[in-house]
Scaffold this motif. Structure first.
Motif, PDB file in Angstrom:
ATOM      1  N   GLY A  84       0.786  -1.225   0.000  1.00  0.00           N
ATOM      2  CA  GLY A  84       0.000   0.000   0.000  1.00  0.00           C
ATOM      3  C   GLY A  84       0.820   1.278   0.000  1.00  0.00           C
ATOM      4  N   LEU A  85       2.134   1.158   0.138  1.00  0.00           N
ATOM      5  CA  LEU A  85       2.984   2.351   0.161  1.00  0.00           C
ATOM      6  C   LEU A  85       3.199   2.874  -1.256  1.00  0.00           C
ATOM      7  CD1 LEU A  85       5.788   1.290   2.676  1.00  0.00           C
ATOM      8  CD2 LEU A  85       3.892   2.876   3.083  1.00  0.00           C
ATOM      9  N   PRO A  86       3.228   4.190  -1.424  1.00  0.00           N
ATOM     10  CA  PRO A  86       3.565   4.736  -2.742  1.00  0.00           C
ATOM     11  C   PRO A  86       5.025   4.441  -3.080  1.00  0.00           C
ATOM     12  CG  PRO A  86       3.319   6.498  -1.121  1.00  0.00           C
ATOM     13  CD  PRO A  86       2.956   5.217  -0.430  1.00  0.00           C
ATOM     14  N   ASP A  87       5.310   4.344  -4.366  1.00  0.00           N
ATOM     15  CA  ASP A  87       6.686   4.103  -4.798  1.00  0.00           C
ATOM     16  C   ASP A  87       7.585   5.250  -4.348  1.00  0.00           C
ATOM     17  OD1 ASP A  87       6.141   1.720  -6.016  1.00  0.00           O
ATOM     18  OD2 ASP A  87       5.862   2.576  -8.003  1.00  0.00           O
ATOM     19  N   ASP A  88       8.711   4.897  -3.767  1.00  0.00           N
ATOM     20  CA  ASP A  88       9.710   5.872  -3.357  1.00  0.00           C
ATOM     21  C   ASP A  88      11.048   5.149  -3.298  1.00  0.00           C
ATOM     22  OD1 ASP A  88      11.439   7.689  -2.216  1.00  0.00           O
ATOM     23  OD2 ASP A  88      10.139   8.155  -0.511  1.00  0.00           O
ATOM     24  N   PRO A  89      11.856   5.278  -4.352  1.00  0.00           N
ATOM     25  CA  PRO A  89      13.114   4.535  -4.394  1.00  0.00           C
ATOM     26  C   PRO A  89      14.090   4.900  -3.278  1.00  0.00           C
ATOM     27  CG  PRO A  89      12.864   5.956  -6.331  1.00  0.00           C
ATOM     28  CD  PRO A  89      11.616   6.070  -5.527  1.00  0.00           C
ATOM     29  N   SER A  90      13.906   6.053  -2.635  1.00  0.00           N
ATOM     30  CA  SER A  90      14.827   6.436  -1.564  1.00  0.00           C
ATOM     31  C   SER A  90      14.378   5.907  -0.197  1.00  0.00           C
ATOM     32  CB  SER A  90      14.970   7.960  -1.506  1.00  0.00           C
ATOM     33  OG  SER A  90      13.753   8.543  -1.052  1.00  0.00           O
ATOM     34  N   ARG A  91      13.178   5.329  -0.115  1.00  0.00           N
ATOM     35  CA  ARG A  91      12.638   4.881   1.169  1.00  0.00           C
ATOM     36  C   ARG A  91      13.317   3.595   1.636  1.00  0.00           C
ATOM     37  NH1 ARG A  91       7.406   3.697   0.180  1.00  0.00           N
ATOM     38  NH2 ARG A  91       6.747   5.801   0.586  1.00  0.00           N
ATOM     39  N   LYS A  92      13.622   3.582   2.931  1.00  0.00           N
ATOM     40  CA  LYS A  92      14.060   2.382   3.622  1.00  0.00           C
ATOM     41  C   LYS A  92      13.175   2.242   4.856  1.00  0.00           C
ATOM     42  CE  LYS A  92      18.813   2.759   2.047  1.00  0.00           C
ATOM     43  NZ  LYS A  92      18.495   3.816   1.106  1.00  0.00           N
ATOM     44  N   ILE A  93      12.726   1.037   5.106  1.00  0.00           N
ATOM     45  CA  ILE A  93      11.848   0.763   6.243  1.00  0.00           C
ATOM     46  C   ILE A  93      12.692   0.230   7.387  1.00  0.00           C
ATOM     47  CG2 ILE A  93       9.908  -0.649   7.068  1.00  0.00           C
ATOM     48  CD1 ILE A  93       9.010   1.222   4.854  1.00  0.00           C
ATOM     49  N   ILE A  94      12.559   0.848   8.560  1.00  0.00           N
ATOM     50  CA  ILE A  94      13.150   0.271   9.759  1.00  0.00           C
ATOM     51  C   ILE A  94      12.000  -0.401  10.502  1.00  0.00           C
ATOM     52  CG2 ILE A  94      13.050   2.433  11.086  1.00  0.00           C
ATOM     53  CD1 ILE A  94      15.755   1.419  12.369  1.00  0.00           C
ATOM     54  N   LEU A  95      12.051  -1.711  10.528  1.00  0.00           N
ATOM     55  CA  LEU A  95      10.961  -2.532  11.043  1.00  0.00           C
ATOM     56  C   LEU A  95      11.246  -2.897  12.491  1.00  0.00           C
ATOM     57  CD1 LEU A  95       8.290  -3.912  10.436  1.00  0.00           C
ATOM     58  CD2 LEU A  95       9.581  -5.822   9.442  1.00  0.00           C
ATOM     59  N   ASP A  96      10.496  -2.283  13.361  1.00  0.00           N
ATOM     60  CA  ASP A  96      10.678  -2.360  14.808  1.00  0.00           C
ATOM     61  C   ASP A  96       9.929  -3.577  15.359  1.00  0.00           C
ATOM     62  OD1 ASP A  96      10.350  -1.924  17.582  1.00  0.00           O
ATOM     63  OD2 ASP A  96      10.023   0.228  17.342  1.00  0.00           O
TER      64      ASP A  96
END
Length: 183
Positions: A84-96
């Motif tokens: 569901g997230l919009p495309d963003d090539p610079s995004r990194k997810i920190i999964l807590d």
């Protein structure tokens, strides 16, 4: 989703309950462009309220007691969120707070690929107890907190060891200035 189709680069953040994972993430997100903090338990709470969720009953019965939600439910909820997230090539997810056990780690690897890194937050038991006392959340009741900590030792610590052989970077964060007064 196959290994080659992972939607976003993901960094796992693991540590014992009350170690300051959310605090660390808030600091990191404020200082690193493109980093997004995602809390697995928040995703599960959101899923529990989503109409027609196939996982709502399981989540509702397990989260309040500190019992782990199934790996299938966690992966499904995480995948639904990421799609569901919009495309963003610079995004990194920190999964807590994920993966919390070997089964979750292996299912993630099978279905979503390899995380780009794991951050292990290390705190003394005394500091964890002080933070628990100051926080006063429902799942911080002494008996539940003790069970959550024992679950961390029994299930998450071996998972971190497993990740050392799978994830390209495993970084330990001890009581550093970054967490001054919080860990």
């Amino acid at each position: 989703m196959s290994n080659q189709q992972q939607l976003q680069p993901i960094i796992f953040l693991l540590g014992p309950p009350n170690a300051g994972k959310s605090y660390l993430c808030k600091r990191a997100v404020s200082e690193i462009h493109g980093l997004q903090h995602v809390v697995m338990s928040d995703l599960l709470r959101w899923e529990e309220k989503r109409p027609h969720s196939p996982w709502a009953e399981e989540i509702k019965s397990k989260l309040p007691t500190g019992t782990l939600v199934s790996s299938d439910a966690c992966i499904s909820v995480l995948e639904y969120f990421l799609r569901g997230l919009p495309d963003d090539p610079s995004r990194k997810i920190i999964l807590d707070g994920f993966p919390r056990n070997l089964d979750q780690a292996r299912k993630f690897e099978e279905q979503m690929g390899t995380a780009m890194a794991t951050i292990e937050l290390v705190c003394t038991p005394e500091t964890l107890e002080k933070r628990r006392m100051a926080r006063a959340r429902a799942d911080d009741e002494p008996a539940i907190a003790k069970g959550r900590y024992q679950g961390f030792l029994d299930e998450t610590v071996p998972t971190i060891e497993h990740l050392r052989g799978v994830v390209p970077h495993v970084i330990q964060v001890f009581n550093l200035n970054l967490l001054q007064g919080h860990c």
